[in-house]
Design a protein around this motif. Sequence first.
Motif, PDB file in Angstrom:
ATOM      1  N   ARG A 295     -29.345 -31.148 -73.696  1.00  0.00           N
ATOM      2  CA  ARG A 295     -30.162 -32.198 -73.083  1.00  0.00           C
ATOM      3  C   ARG A 295     -31.290 -32.662 -74.000  1.00  0.00           C
ATOM      4  NH1 ARG A 295     -34.855 -32.076 -70.215  1.00  0.00           N
ATOM      5  NH2 ARG A 295     -34.862 -29.788 -70.199  1.00  0.00           N
ATOM      6  N   LEU A 296     -31.881 -31.753 -74.774  1.00  0.00           N
ATOM      7  CA  LEU A 296     -32.927 -32.109 -75.732  1.00  0.00           C
ATOM      8  C   LEU A 296     -32.387 -32.242 -77.144  1.00  0.00           C
ATOM      9  CD1 LEU A 296     -34.529 -30.830 -73.249  1.00  0.00           C
ATOM     10  CD2 LEU A 296     -36.305 -30.339 -74.910  1.00  0.00           C
TER      11      LEU A 296
ATOM     12  N   ALA B 159     -31.628 -35.105 -82.242  1.00  0.00           N
ATOM     13  CA  ALA B 159     -30.777 -35.338 -83.407  1.00  0.00           C
ATOM     14  C   ALA B 159     -30.530 -36.828 -83.604  1.00  0.00           C
ATOM     15  CB  ALA B 159     -29.457 -34.588 -83.235  1.00  0.00           C
ATOM     16  N   LYS B 160     -30.392 -37.534 -82.498  1.00  0.00           N
ATOM     17  CA  LYS B 160     -30.164 -38.984 -82.571  1.00  0.00           C
ATOM     18  C   LYS B 160     -31.350 -39.698 -83.210  1.00  0.00           C
ATOM     19  CE  LYS B 160     -27.846 -42.492 -79.824  1.00  0.00           C
ATOM     20  NZ  LYS B 160     -27.246 -42.803 -78.499  1.00  0.00           N
TER      21      LYS B 160
ATOM     22  N   LEU C  51     -22.538 -24.261 -74.739  1.00  0.00           N
ATOM     23  CA  LEU C  51     -22.504 -24.822 -76.087  1.00  0.00           C
ATOM     24  C   LEU C  51     -21.285 -25.713 -76.304  1.00  0.00           C
ATOM     25  CD1 LEU C  51     -23.712 -22.076 -78.582  1.00  0.00           C
ATOM     26  CD2 LEU C  51     -24.939 -24.055 -77.709  1.00  0.00           C
ATOM     27  N   HIS C  52     -20.171 -25.338 -75.730  1.00  0.00           N
ATOM     28  CA  HIS C  52     -18.974 -26.182 -75.843  1.00  0.00           C
ATOM     29  C   HIS C  52     -19.239 -27.543 -75.209  1.00  0.00           C
ATOM     30  CE1 HIS C  52     -14.759 -27.318 -76.121  1.00  0.00           C
ATOM     31  NE2 HIS C  52     -14.793 -27.648 -74.842  1.00  0.00           N
TER      32      HIS C  52
ATOM     33  N   MET D 143     -20.554 -33.372 -75.857  1.00  0.00           N
ATOM     34  CA  MET D 143     -21.483 -34.472 -75.591  1.00  0.00           C
ATOM     35  C   MET D 143     -22.005 -35.062 -76.889  1.00  0.00           C
ATOM     36  SD  MET D 143     -21.739 -35.111 -72.347  1.00  0.00           S
ATOM     37  CE  MET D 143     -23.297 -35.968 -72.184  1.00  0.00           C
ATOM     38  N   ALA D 144     -22.322 -34.196 -77.849  1.00  0.00           N
ATOM     39  CA  ALA D 144     -22.801 -34.680 -79.150  1.00  0.00           C
ATOM     40  C   ALA D 144     -21.730 -35.508 -79.847  1.00  0.00           C
ATOM     41  CB  ALA D 144     -23.220 -33.498 -80.020  1.00  0.00           C
ATOM     42  N   ARG D 145     -20.500 -35.041 -79.778  1.00  0.00           N
ATOM     43  CA  ARG D 145     -19.395 -35.777 -80.404  1.00  0.00           C
ATOM     44  C   ARG D 145     -19.235 -37.154 -79.767  1.00  0.00           C
ATOM     45  NH1 ARG D 145     -14.422 -36.912 -79.160  1.00  0.00           N
ATOM     46  NH2 ARG D 145     -14.483 -35.651 -77.258  1.00  0.00           N
TER      47      ARG D 145
END
Length: 251
Positions: free
Chosen positions: A53-54, A59-60, A75-76, A81-83
């Motif tokens: 969530r943070l 990173a963005k 973590l998965h 979500m990051a991908r």
Amino acid sequence: MLINEFSDNLSKYKLPEEYDETYKNYTADLDFIEAYLGENKSTIIELACGTGRLAIPLAKRGHTVYGVDIDQGMLHFAQEMARKKGVDIHLSVQDCTQLNLPIKSDFIYMTGNSFQHFLTNESQDALFMSVKKHLNPAGEFLFDTRNPILHELAKDEIYEESIDKNGETCTVINQETYDPLTQILHCTSTYTSSQKEYKDRIKLRYTYPLEMQRLLEQHGFELIHIYGSWTKATFDANSISMVIHARLKNA
């Protein structure tokens, strides 16, 4: 998932999608951290990063984020979500009391009251020692924990609520019992719907302000500020939270 003293205290997180849905619109801690970091692009470490969530929005914004969590499922979900959002974060399953990252940072943070998962003096000590090893000189550690309000903790509580789960109304009975000797709140939630019934449990350690001050000093930190919330409310006896901003002292 790593097997250690935290392993039987993670049932609240067994459904990452639901957890993320519950907290995805909470941004007070993110706003605080973004304002603190400013426009400088930093290499930062997030402990107990959960569903990202943070970590993902930071990173963005151009920060290099190393996120650790003890739960593989969380973590998965964060990685997926990051991908989907096209950002790169460095995620690893780790016990925060035994961090082993390839970098040091000027800034480590931990939100969501995750500090309360460190149930013993030994694990609290190990956390601070682990953080210290991954901070640069004069590096800073930011985290929150619930403030123990005695008149609330002194009485056992049972309360019922209704929530929507996947379009179906679910009744939840919550039970909370505080042990003043261990300073641990034992929480059990029983979920009942037309389809099934299940329970989850969590244990949460409460730490008092003077305890916290001693912990920081013992491990070579100085307190920059203590707030009563992520919106920088003044801390007092009735504050729900302690937001601790500390700096590693120069040797």
